[in-house]
Design a protein around this motif. Structure first.
Motif, PDB file in Angstrom:
ATOM      1  N   THR A  59       0.827  -1.212   0.000  1.00  0.00           N
ATOM      2  CA  THR A  59       0.000   0.000   0.000  1.00  0.00           C
ATOM      3  C   THR A  59       0.857   1.255   0.000  1.00  0.00           C
ATOM      4  O   THR A  59       0.611   2.197  -0.769  1.00  0.00           O
ATOM      5  N   VAL A  60       1.876   1.286   0.854  1.00  0.00           N
ATOM      6  CA  VAL A  60       2.774   2.454   0.907  1.00  0.00           C
ATOM      7  C   VAL A  60       3.493   2.640  -0.424  1.00  0.00           C
ATOM      8  O   VAL A  60       3.620   3.765  -0.930  1.00  0.00           O
ATOM      9  N   SER A  61       3.964   1.542  -1.009  1.00  0.00           N
ATOM     10  CA  SER A  61       4.656   1.629  -2.304  1.00  0.00           C
ATOM     11  C   SER A  61       3.725   2.161  -3.387  1.00  0.00           C
ATOM     12  O   SER A  61       4.141   2.952  -4.248  1.00  0.00           O
ATOM     13  N   GLY A  62       2.462   1.736  -3.365  1.00  0.00           N
ATOM     14  CA  GLY A  62       1.501   2.217  -4.355  1.00  0.00           C
ATOM     15  C   GLY A  62       1.234   3.701  -4.234  1.00  0.00           C
ATOM     16  O   GLY A  62       1.137   4.407  -5.247  1.00  0.00           O
ATOM     17  N   VAL A  63       1.147   4.196  -3.005  1.00  0.00           N
ATOM     18  CA  VAL A  63       0.941   5.640  -2.798  1.00  0.00           C
ATOM     19  C   VAL A  63       2.141   6.427  -3.320  1.00  0.00           C
ATOM     20  O   VAL A  63       1.988   7.448  -4.009  1.00  0.00           O
ATOM     21  N   VAL A  64       3.342   5.948  -3.009  1.00  0.00           N
ATOM     22  CA  VAL A  64       4.558   6.633  -3.475  1.00  0.00           C
ATOM     23  C   VAL A  64       4.618   6.648  -4.997  1.00  0.00           C
ATOM     24  O   VAL A  64       4.966   7.665  -5.616  1.00  0.00           O
ATOM     25  N   ALA A  65       4.274   5.538  -5.639  1.00  0.00           N
ATOM     26  CA  ALA A  65       4.297   5.465  -7.107  1.00  0.00           C
ATOM     27  C   ALA A  65       3.296   6.432  -7.716  1.00  0.00           C
ATOM     28  O   ALA A  65       3.591   7.097  -8.730  1.00  0.00           O
ATOM     29  N   SER A  66       2.116   6.529  -7.120  1.00  0.00           N
ATOM     30  CA  SER A  66       1.104   7.454  -7.627  1.00  0.00           C
ATOM     31  C   SER A  66       1.570   8.906  -7.489  1.00  0.00           C
ATOM     32  O   SER A  66       1.392   9.716  -8.409  1.00  0.00           O
ATOM     33  N   ILE A  67       2.175   9.230  -6.357  1.00  0.00           N
ATOM     34  CA  ILE A  67       2.703  10.589  -6.157  1.00  0.00           C
ATOM     35  C   ILE A  67       3.796  10.891  -7.174  1.00  0.00           C
ATOM     36  O   ILE A  67       3.868  11.990  -7.737  1.00  0.00           O
ATOM     37  N   LEU A  68       4.647   9.904  -7.429  1.00  0.00           N
ATOM     38  CA  LEU A  68       5.737  10.091  -8.393  1.00  0.00           C
ATOM     39  C   LEU A  68       5.206  10.375  -9.783  1.00  0.00           C
ATOM     40  O   LEU A  68       5.650  11.318 -10.455  1.00  0.00           O
ATOM     41  N   LEU A  69       4.238   9.583 -10.246  1.00  0.00           N
ATOM     42  CA  LEU A  69       3.707   9.780 -11.598  1.00  0.00           C
ATOM     43  C   LEU A  69       2.922  11.091 -11.688  1.00  0.00           C
ATOM     44  O   LEU A  69       3.015  11.806 -12.704  1.00  0.00           O
ATOM     45  N   ALA A  70       2.166  11.422 -10.647  1.00  0.00           N
ATOM     46  CA  ALA A  70       1.453  12.704 -10.639  1.00  0.00           C
ATOM     47  C   ALA A  70       2.438  13.864 -10.646  1.00  0.00           C
ATOM     48  O   ALA A  70       2.194  14.894 -11.283  1.00  0.00           O
ATOM     49  N   GLY A  71       3.567  13.708  -9.954  1.00  0.00           N
ATOM     50  CA  GLY A  71       4.599  14.745  -9.973  1.00  0.00           C
ATOM     51  C   GLY A  71       5.220  14.914 -11.350  1.00  0.00           C
ATOM     52  O   GLY A  71       5.516  16.033 -11.787  1.00  0.00           O
ATOM     53  N   ILE A  72       5.419  13.800 -12.059  1.00  0.00           N
ATOM     54  CA  ILE A  72       5.940  13.877 -13.431  1.00  0.00           C
ATOM     55  C   ILE A  72       4.946  14.610 -14.327  1.00  0.00           C
ATOM     56  O   ILE A  72       5.333  15.464 -15.136  1.00  0.00           O
ATOM     57  N   ALA A  73       3.668  14.282 -14.179  1.00  0.00           N
ATOM     58  CA  ALA A  73       2.630  14.958 -14.978  1.00  0.00           C
ATOM     59  C   ALA A  73       2.590  16.452 -14.657  1.00  0.00           C
ATOM     60  O   ALA A  73       2.422  17.284 -15.555  1.00  0.00           O
ATOM     61  N   TYR A  74       2.753  16.794 -13.401  1.00  0.00           N
ATOM     62  CA  TYR A  74       2.767  18.213 -12.999  1.00  0.00           C
ATOM     63  C   TYR A  74       3.985  18.927 -13.578  1.00  0.00           C
ATOM     64  O   TYR A  74       3.877  20.052 -14.084  1.00  0.00           O
ATOM     65  N   SER A  75       5.150  18.283 -13.521  1.00  0.00           N
ATOM     66  CA  SER A  75       6.376  18.912 -14.025  1.00  0.00           C
ATOM     67  C   SER A  75       6.312  19.158 -15.526  1.00  0.00           C
ATOM     68  O   SER A  75       6.975  20.061 -16.036  1.00  0.00           O
ATOM     69  N   MET A  76       5.531  18.364 -16.246  1.00  0.00           N
ATOM     70  CA  MET A  76       5.407  18.527 -17.697  1.00  0.00           C
ATOM     71  C   MET A  76       4.188  19.354 -18.094  1.00  0.00           C
ATOM     72  O   MET A  76       3.884  19.476 -19.277  1.00  0.00           O
ATOM     73  N   GLY A  77       3.476  19.889 -17.117  1.00  0.00           N
ATOM     74  CA  GLY A  77       2.370  20.793 -17.409  1.00  0.00           C
ATOM     75  C   GLY A  77       1.070  20.108 -17.777  1.00  0.00           C
ATOM     76  O   GLY A  77       0.145  20.773 -18.239  1.00  0.00           O
ATOM     77  N   GLN A  78       0.974  18.797 -17.577  1.00  0.00           N
ATOM     78  CA  GLN A  78      -0.271  18.100 -17.895  1.00  0.00           C
ATOM     79  C   GLN A  78      -1.360  18.420 -16.882  1.00  0.00           C
ATOM     80  O   GLN A  78      -2.537  18.470 -17.225  1.00  0.00           O
ATOM     81  N   VAL A  79      -0.972  18.606 -15.626  1.00  0.00           N
ATOM     82  CA  VAL A  79      -1.910  18.957 -14.560  1.00  0.00           C
ATOM     83  C   VAL A  79      -1.254  20.016 -13.680  1.00  0.00           C
ATOM     84  O   VAL A  79      -0.028  20.153 -13.668  1.00  0.00           O
ATOM     85  N   ASP A  80      -2.082  20.775 -12.959  1.00  0.00           N
ATOM     86  CA  ASP A  80      -1.524  21.687 -11.973  1.00  0.00           C
ATOM     87  C   ASP A  80      -1.418  20.964 -10.637  1.00  0.00           C
ATOM     88  O   ASP A  80      -1.755  19.785 -10.513  1.00  0.00           O
ATOM     89  N   LEU A  81      -0.940  21.672  -9.608  1.00  0.00           N
ATOM     90  CA  LEU A  81      -0.691  21.021  -8.330  1.00  0.00           C
ATOM     91  C   LEU A  81      -1.965  20.485  -7.670  1.00  0.00           C
ATOM     92  O   LEU A  81      -1.974  19.326  -7.199  1.00  0.00           O
ATOM     93  N   PRO A  82      -3.059  21.255  -7.624  1.00  0.00           N
ATOM     94  CA  PRO A  82      -4.291  20.679  -7.059  1.00  0.00           C
ATOM     95  C   PRO A  82      -4.783  19.463  -7.837  1.00  0.00           C
ATOM     96  O   PRO A  82      -5.271  18.491  -7.243  1.00  0.00           O
ATOM     97  N   GLN A  83      -4.652  19.493  -9.163  1.00  0.00           N
ATOM     98  CA  GLN A  83      -5.086  18.348  -9.966  1.00  0.00           C
ATOM     99  C   GLN A  83      -4.200  17.132  -9.728  1.00  0.00           C
ATOM    100  O   GLN A  83      -4.686  15.994  -9.729  1.00  0.00           O
ATOM    101  N   ALA A  84      -2.900  17.362  -9.514  1.00  0.00           N
ATOM    102  CA  ALA A  84      -2.007  16.239  -9.185  1.00  0.00           C
ATOM    103  C   ALA A  84      -2.431  15.588  -7.873  1.00  0.00           C
ATOM    104  O   ALA A  84      -2.432  14.354  -7.744  1.00  0.00           O
ATOM    105  N   SER A  85      -2.829  16.403  -6.903  1.00  0.00           N
ATOM    106  CA  SER A  85      -3.311  15.871  -5.628  1.00  0.00           C
ATOM    107  C   SER A  85      -4.609  15.086  -5.814  1.00  0.00           C
ATOM    108  O   SER A  85      -4.819  14.042  -5.188  1.00  0.00           O
TER     109      SER A  85
END
Length: 317
Positions: A235-261
């Motif tokens: 479960t912890v690993s899955g949360v970290v992976a989701s945060i990582l991919l959402a962070g990549i999407a945020y860094s590339m402008g696909q989503v903003d910070l609230p949308q990444a959350s």
């Protein structure tokens, strides 16, 4: 000596003539033949000439095609063709031949809808999910809980991992509901892969490192690999992976910070729902059609829809 001082010697007639200024004298200019070796002392190489001008022109046309903005079908096909040819050894480590065909279509659709950054989200998902699947693969095979074909995914798995993302991409390409909903489709696209990555990483890390696994409905201790089972490590690993991919999407402008959350939150809720489905319905006699691929489609659809609903709720309030 005294006489020489009193009676100086007469000046020469030539020396008594008035001198003309130097600038009045015409100085002839001498032209030195120029050579490329006169400047540095060594001959310079001749200017380079393209040996294959047609090849250089083709390369330029391909680069222009890849950089096309907004993306076109031609640029999406050309870009994916190049990536799949160059990266085929890596892709074959995580996909079957038919799985590669499905992934190629997914890549074209992602590039056409959301450009190179959308394609890179899919690539990041594939890299992280494949790494988690291959982790301690021998141990998983010994326990009988490893993915089939040595962890290589087939077309069913590709569809089960990206069905809702493909729907969002098609809706975006066709400009469904206008520019107002363009960001919604983009959000649903990112949420789909955050949800599936959470599912894959939590499952594979739980199989590899989970000390104790619990059934999601009763929290009864069950063996690793049981449908609907969860573990703290997974479960912890899955949360970290989701945060990582959402962070990549945020860094590339696909989503903003609230949308990444929102993507991270929706992925966790969807995966808990997927565990409940696996624990209560999957592998039951009356639900034989409910295999892993179907459950995955339900899972990612919940993640995408929930993310868009949360975004709509935030905007309306």
């Amino acid at each position: 000596m005294a006489s020489a001082c009193l009676f100086p010697r007469p000046m020469s007639p030539l020396l008594s003539l008035p001198l003309r200024p130097f600038h009045h004298c015409a100085v002839p200019r001498i032209r030195v033949p120029y050579s490329r070796s006169n400047v540095c002392g060594t001959p310079l190489p001749p200017p380079k000439v393209a040996l294959f001008p047609e090849l250089a022109a083709l390369q330029g046309s391909l680069l222009d095609l890849v950089r096309a903005s907004p993306p076109t079908w031609n640029s999406a096909i050309a870009s994916n063709l190049f990536v799949f040819i160059v990266g085929s050894p890596i892709l074959l480590s995580g996909l079957t031949i038919s799985g590669m065909g499905s992934a190629f279509l997914l890549g074209i659709l992602s590039w056409r809808a959301f450009g190179p950054s959308g394609f890179l989200i899919v690539a990041a998902y594939f890299a992280i999910a494949t790494a988690a699947t291959k982790l301690k693969i021998a141990q998983k095979e010994a326990l009988g809980i490893a993915e089939k074909r040595g962890g290589r995914r087939g077309p069913g798995s590709v569809v089960g991992s990206s069905a809702s993302a493909c729907v969002c991409a098609l809706l975006s390409i066709n400009n469904m509901c206008g520019a107002l909903f363009a960001r919604f489709w983009q959000l649903g696209f990112v949420a789909c892969f955050c949800t599936k990555l959470t599912d894959t990483v939590s499952s594979e890390m739980g199989k590899a490192y989970g000390k104790t696994t619990y059934l999601a409905t009763t929290f009864k201790v069950v063996p690793r690999g049981t449908e609907g089972a969860v573990s703290i490590e997974g479960t912890v690993s899955g949360v970290v992976a989701s945060i990582l991919l959402a962070g990549i999407a945020y860094s590339m402008g696909q989503v903003d910070l609230p949308q990444a959350s929102i993507c991270v939150l929706a992925s966790q809720i969807a995966n808990f729902g997927e565990s409940l489905i696996g624990a209560t319905l999957q592998d039951k006699d009356s639900f034989q059609w409910l295999n892993n691929d179907v459950v995955n489609i339900i899972n990612i659809s919940i993640g995408s829809i929930l993310a868009m609903l949360l975004q709509l709720l935030i905007l309306t309030n």
